[in-house]
Motif scaffolding. Structure first.
Motif, PDB file in Angstrom:
ATOM      1  N   ALA A  47       0.829  -1.208   0.000  1.00  0.00           N
ATOM      2  CA  ALA A  47       0.000   0.000   0.000  1.00  0.00           C
ATOM      3  C   ALA A  47       0.860   1.253   0.000  1.00  0.00           C
ATOM      4  O   ALA A  47       0.611   2.195  -0.773  1.00  0.00           O
ATOM      5  CB  ALA A  47      -0.932  -0.017   1.218  1.00  0.00           C
ATOM      6  N   TRP A  48       1.867   1.280   0.852  1.00  0.00           N
ATOM      7  CA  TRP A  48       2.694   2.478   0.906  1.00  0.00           C
ATOM      8  C   TRP A  48       3.599   2.635  -0.324  1.00  0.00           C
ATOM      9  O   TRP A  48       3.961   3.753  -0.693  1.00  0.00           O
ATOM     10  CB  TRP A  48       3.514   2.493   2.198  1.00  0.00           C
ATOM     11  N   SER A  49       3.940   1.540  -0.971  1.00  0.00           N
ATOM     12  CA  SER A  49       4.669   1.660  -2.242  1.00  0.00           C
ATOM     13  C   SER A  49       3.796   2.365  -3.275  1.00  0.00           C
ATOM     14  O   SER A  49       4.270   3.232  -4.021  1.00  0.00           O
ATOM     15  CB  SER A  49       5.084   0.270  -2.746  1.00  0.00           C
ATOM     16  N   HIS A  50       2.518   1.998  -3.321  1.00  0.00           N
ATOM     17  CA  HIS A  50       1.586   2.682  -4.232  1.00  0.00           C
ATOM     18  C   HIS A  50       1.453   4.158  -3.857  1.00  0.00           C
ATOM     19  O   HIS A  50       1.401   5.027  -4.737  1.00  0.00           O
ATOM     20  CB  HIS A  50       0.212   2.005  -4.202  1.00  0.00           C
ATOM     21  N   ILE A  51       1.378   4.444  -2.564  1.00  0.00           N
ATOM     22  CA  ILE A  51       1.238   5.847  -2.126  1.00  0.00           C
ATOM     23  C   ILE A  51       2.458   6.661  -2.532  1.00  0.00           C
ATOM     24  O   ILE A  51       2.347   7.787  -3.055  1.00  0.00           O
ATOM     25  CB  ILE A  51       1.005   5.910  -0.607  1.00  0.00           C
ATOM     26  N   TYR A  52       3.645   6.110  -2.303  1.00  0.00           N
ATOM     27  CA  TYR A  52       4.867   6.827  -2.689  1.00  0.00           C
ATOM     28  C   TYR A  52       4.937   7.017  -4.206  1.00  0.00           C
ATOM     29  O   TYR A  52       5.368   8.073  -4.696  1.00  0.00           O
ATOM     30  CB  TYR A  52       6.104   6.074  -2.197  1.00  0.00           C
ATOM     31  N   LEU A  53       4.505   6.002  -4.971  1.00  0.00           N
ATOM     32  CA  LEU A  53       4.497   6.153  -6.424  1.00  0.00           C
ATOM     33  C   LEU A  53       3.519   7.257  -6.837  1.00  0.00           C
ATOM     34  O   LEU A  53       3.811   8.065  -7.729  1.00  0.00           O
ATOM     35  CB  LEU A  53       4.110   4.828  -7.079  1.00  0.00           C
ATOM     36  N   GLY A  54       2.344   7.296  -6.192  1.00  0.00           N
ATOM     37  CA  GLY A  54       1.392   8.361  -6.492  1.00  0.00           C
ATOM     38  C   GLY A  54       1.972   9.739  -6.211  1.00  0.00           C
ATOM     39  O   GLY A  54       1.795  10.679  -6.997  1.00  0.00           O
TER      40      GLY A  54
END
Length: 603
Positions: A519-526
C-alpha cells in the motif's frame, strides 16, 4: 481463496494410551477417545464439531467434554483460529518468521479475500480499530485477553459466549465487544472455509505433538504412581493454534479445567515445548493434593518471610500454598530431569568384560544425572523456590519406599520442619530475575532486529545503517526482499533520486505480499507522479486507488491514500533561510572599534 471442500471429518482420535502403574507403560493405537480401563489415561486428538448456534447447556468450549471421554486431550479450536486470524489481519506479526508455515498460508488467503472485496476491507478496518483501541503494553496480556475470550466461544458462525458475560474471566470481559466485529470479518473473508482448507496442516501438527505429549504424561504418571482415569469432572487440555507466537504459552486454570494454548514453531521435530506441557500437567495432578491439606498451611505460613527478597511475583510471596505447590513441582521436574547425553546401551553378550564395562558406564551416567539434578535444585532455590531442596529429598525417600505421591504428600507437608526450612531460605542468595511463568502470560519486549531495525534507523535519520541492513537482507536467499527493496527505495527518495526511488517502489510491488508495504509503495508512487514536472495526475490517481485496494489495517494508510485522491500531493515548503553575511559589519579602517573604546576612569 481456497475452494470449498465437499466434506470434512471433524473429529480425529489418534491414540488411547493405557497405563498400568508399574515399571512399564504401553501406549496403543485406538479409534476411540475413551479408555475401557478406569485407571488408564486417554489422550485424544480432537477437532471441534460445527454447531448451528450456541447451546446454553454447553460448558465453555475449551472445557466441553463428552461423557466417558478423555480427561487429557490435544485439540484445535475454530473460535481460537478465528481470533488468531483476526489478530494477524490487524498487524500481529510476533515471531512470524518462527511460526509453522500454515500461519503465512492463512495470512495469504486472507489477503487474497481482502484484496477482492471492499466490504471485507471495511470489516477488517473496523475490527482493527477496536483491537488498536484495546491494546495493552504487555505483549502477553494483550494477546491473552483475546485467547481467554476465544476459549469461551461457541463455534462459528455464532461466535457467542457459552455462559453469561458476568461469568467470563476478567481478561475476556475487557474485549467481549469485539465479537460483532469478529463475526462480520469472519463472514466477509470466509474464514470458515480458510479453516477447512488448512485442516490437514492442523492435523499434521497435532500428530507431531501427540506422541511426545503422551510420553510426557505417561512418564509423569509412572514416576508419581498416579493413574489417570477417564473424565471425572476435571480436564487437562492442550490447544494448538499456529496463528499466535510460538514463544508465547497461554496457560489457564478455570475451575477444574487446566488449559494450555500453544503455537507450533517451524522447527524440526516436536514443534512445541513439551517441558511446559509437563509443567502444567504437574499443576493439574499436584494442586488438588496440596489444597486438600489446607489445615496444615497456617503452620507453614512463616515460610513467606524467607522469600520476601526473592525475584518472585507477589502472588507467590503472599500465598504459601502456591509457593509450596510450585516448589514441589520443581522438585518433581528435577527428579525427572535427564541429561542430553544418551544412556549407555545394555550389552547383548554375557561376557564379563562387556558387563563390567556397561556397569561402569551406567554408574558414570547415573552420577552425571544426579549432579545435574542437584544443580537444577540449587538454581531453583536461587530463583526463590526455597522448598525445592526439601521436597527433592522427600521425593527421594518416596522412590526408595516405592509409594506414590498420593500416599506420601501428607507426610511431606505435615512432617516439614518449618523453622529449619525458613532459616535455610533466609541464607539463600537470590538471583535478580526468574523465567516467565506460563500460568501468568508475560513476554519481554520484542527485540528489534533485521528489517525492523532498518526501519527504525530510517526513522531516526540513519539511512546508511538502514541501507546496510537492507542490502544484507537482499543478499540472503531467505530474507524479506520486498521489504528490503522498499527501504532502499525510501533511502533513494530521501537522497533526492526520484527516478531510482520510483524503480525501487515498482520492484517492491513485484516482490512483496505484505499489504502495508504494498500500500505504501503505491502511495509513494502516487506522490512521485504528482511531483513530476509536469505532474502526471492520471497515474497518481491510479496508484492511490491501488493503495486503497491493498491497504493494511492501519488508519494512516487509508488517510494517506484518501488525501492523495482528494488533491495532488505537494512537497512541503521550506522557509528560505537568509544567507549569513560574515562581512556585513566588517570595517577595514578599524574606526568604529576605536570610537567605541572607552578607557577606565582614573582613580
Amino acid at each position: 481463496m481456497p475452494q470449498k471442500p465437499s466434506h470434512l471429518s471433524r473429529r480425529l482420535t489418534l491414540l488411547t494410551a493405557a497405563l498400568a502403574v508399574s515399571l512399564s507403560a504401553v501406549a496403543q493405537q485406538s479409534s476411540s477417545s475413551s479408555s475401557s480401563n478406569p485407571d488408564a489415561p486417554a489422550i485424544s486428538n480432537t477437532q471441534s464439531a460445527p454447531q448451528n448456534g450456541p447451546n446454553p447447556a454447553f460448558r465453555p468450549r475449551a472445557a466441553q467434554i463428552e461423557e466417558g471421554g478423555a480427561a487429557v486431550t490435544l485439540e484445535t479450536s475454530e473460535p481460537l483460529f478465528d481470533m488468531g486470524a483476526a489478530l494477524n489481519a490487524c498487524g500481529y506479526d510476533a515471531d512470524l518468521d518462527k511460526s509453522a508455515p500454515v500461519r503465512a498460508e492463512v495470512r495469504a488467503d486472507m489477503n487474497t479475500a481482502l484484496a477482492a472485496s471492499e466490504t471485507a476491507r471495511a470489516s477488517r478496518d473496523a475490527l482493527c480499530a477496536y483491537i488498536t483501541s484495546h491494546h495493552l503494553n504487555d505483549a502477553g496480556l494483550n494477546v491473552g485477553q483475546y485467547v481467554s475470550l476465544a476459549l469461551y466461544l461457541s463455534p462459528p458462525p455464532s461466535l457467542t459466549p457459552n455462559l453469561d458475560e458476568t461469568e467470563l474471566p476478567p481478561q475476556a470481559t475487557q474485549v467481549v465487544n469485539i465479537l460483532p466485529l469478529l463475526r462480520t470479518f469472519a463472514a466477509e473473508v470466509d474464514l470458515h472455509y480458510i479453516w477447512l482448507h488448512h485442516h490437514t496442516e492442523y492435523e499434521t501438527l497435532q500428530a507431531r505433538v501427540h506422541d511426545a505429549m503422551v510420553h510426557a504424561v505417561l512418564s509423569t504418571n509412572i514416576y508419581l504412581h498416579q493413574p489417570v482415569s477417564s473424565y471425572d469432572g476435571r480436564r487437562f487440555l492442550v490447544l494448538l493454534e499456529p496463528m499466535l507466537s510460538p514463544s508465547l504459552t497461554n496457560a489457564r486454570v478455570y475451575g477444574t479445567d487446566y488449559i494450555i494454548v500453544m503455537s507450533p514453531s517451524n522447527a524440526a521435530g516436536v514443534p512445541v515445548p513439551i517441558d511446559e506441557i509437563r509443567h502444567i500437567y504437574l499443576h493439574y495432578v499436584i494442586e488438588p493434593m496440596v489444597y486438600s491439606r489446607g489445615t496444615a498451611m497456617e503452620r507453614i505460613q512463616p515460610m513467606l518471610r524467607g522469600v520476601q527478597d526473592a525475584p518472585l511475583e507477589f502472588f507467590y510471596k503472599s500465598d504459601v500454598v502456591a509457593l509450596m505447590t510450585e516448589c514441589l513441582i520443581k522438585a518433581v521436574e528435577a527428579h525427572m530431569y535427564v541429561i542430553d547425553s544418551p544412556a549407555p546401551e545394555k550389552p547383548k553378550s554375557k561376557e564379563r568384560v562387556d558387563v563390567d564395562r556397561y556397569a561402569a558406564l551406567k554408574a558414570l551416567y547415573d552420577s552425571e544425572n544426579s549432579l545435574a539434578r542437584l544443580k537444577l535444585v540449587d538454581t531453583d532455590e536461587a530463583q526463590g523456590w526455597v522448598l525445592t531442596g526439601y521436597f527433592y529429598q522427600t521425593l527421594t525417600l518416596m522412590e526408595h519406599n516405592g509409594d506414590g505421591l498420593r500416599e506420601e504428600i501428607a507426610p511431606m507437608i505435615y512432617g516439614m520442619d518449618v523453622d529449619r526450612e525458613r532459616k535455610h531460605a533466609e541464607e539463600i542468595v537470590f538471583v535478580k530475575t526468574v523465567p516467565a511463568d506460563p500460568l501468568r502470560p508475560n513476554t519481554a519486549p520484542r527485540k528489534i532486529e533485521g528489517m525492523d531495525l532498518a526501519e527504525l534507523d530510517l526513522m531516526t535519520g540513519k539511512p546508511d545503517e538502514a541501507g546496510d541492513i537492507a542490502e544484507k537482507t537482499l543478499a540472503d536467499p531467505k530474507g524479506d526482499h520486498g521489504r528490503a527493496q522498499y527501504v532502499l527505495a525510501r533511502i533513494n527518495l530521501m537522497q533526492g533520486d526520484p527516478e531510482k526511488a520510483m524503480a525501487g517502489f515498482q520492484q517492491t510491488l513485484t516482490l512483496s505480499k505484505d499489504p502495508r508495504t504494498m500500500a505504501w509503495s503505491h502511495i509513494y508512487l502516487g506522490r512521485l507522479y504528482d511531483s513530476m514536472n509536469p505532474p502526471d495526475r492520471d497515474h497518481a490517481l491510479a496508484e492511490y486507488k491501488l493503495a486503497e485496494t491493498v491497504r493494511d489495517s492501519q488508519p494512516d494508510t487509508k488517510k494517506a491514500a484518501e488525501a492523495g485522491l482528494a488533491k495532488p500531493f505537494a512537497l512541503p515548503l521550506r522557509a528560505k533561510q537568509p544567507t549569513p553575511d560574515d562581512d556585513k559589519d566588517f570595517d577595514p579602517t578599524g574606526k568604529a572599534e576605536k570610537d567605541s573604546y572607552k578607557p577606565d576612569t582614573p582613580k
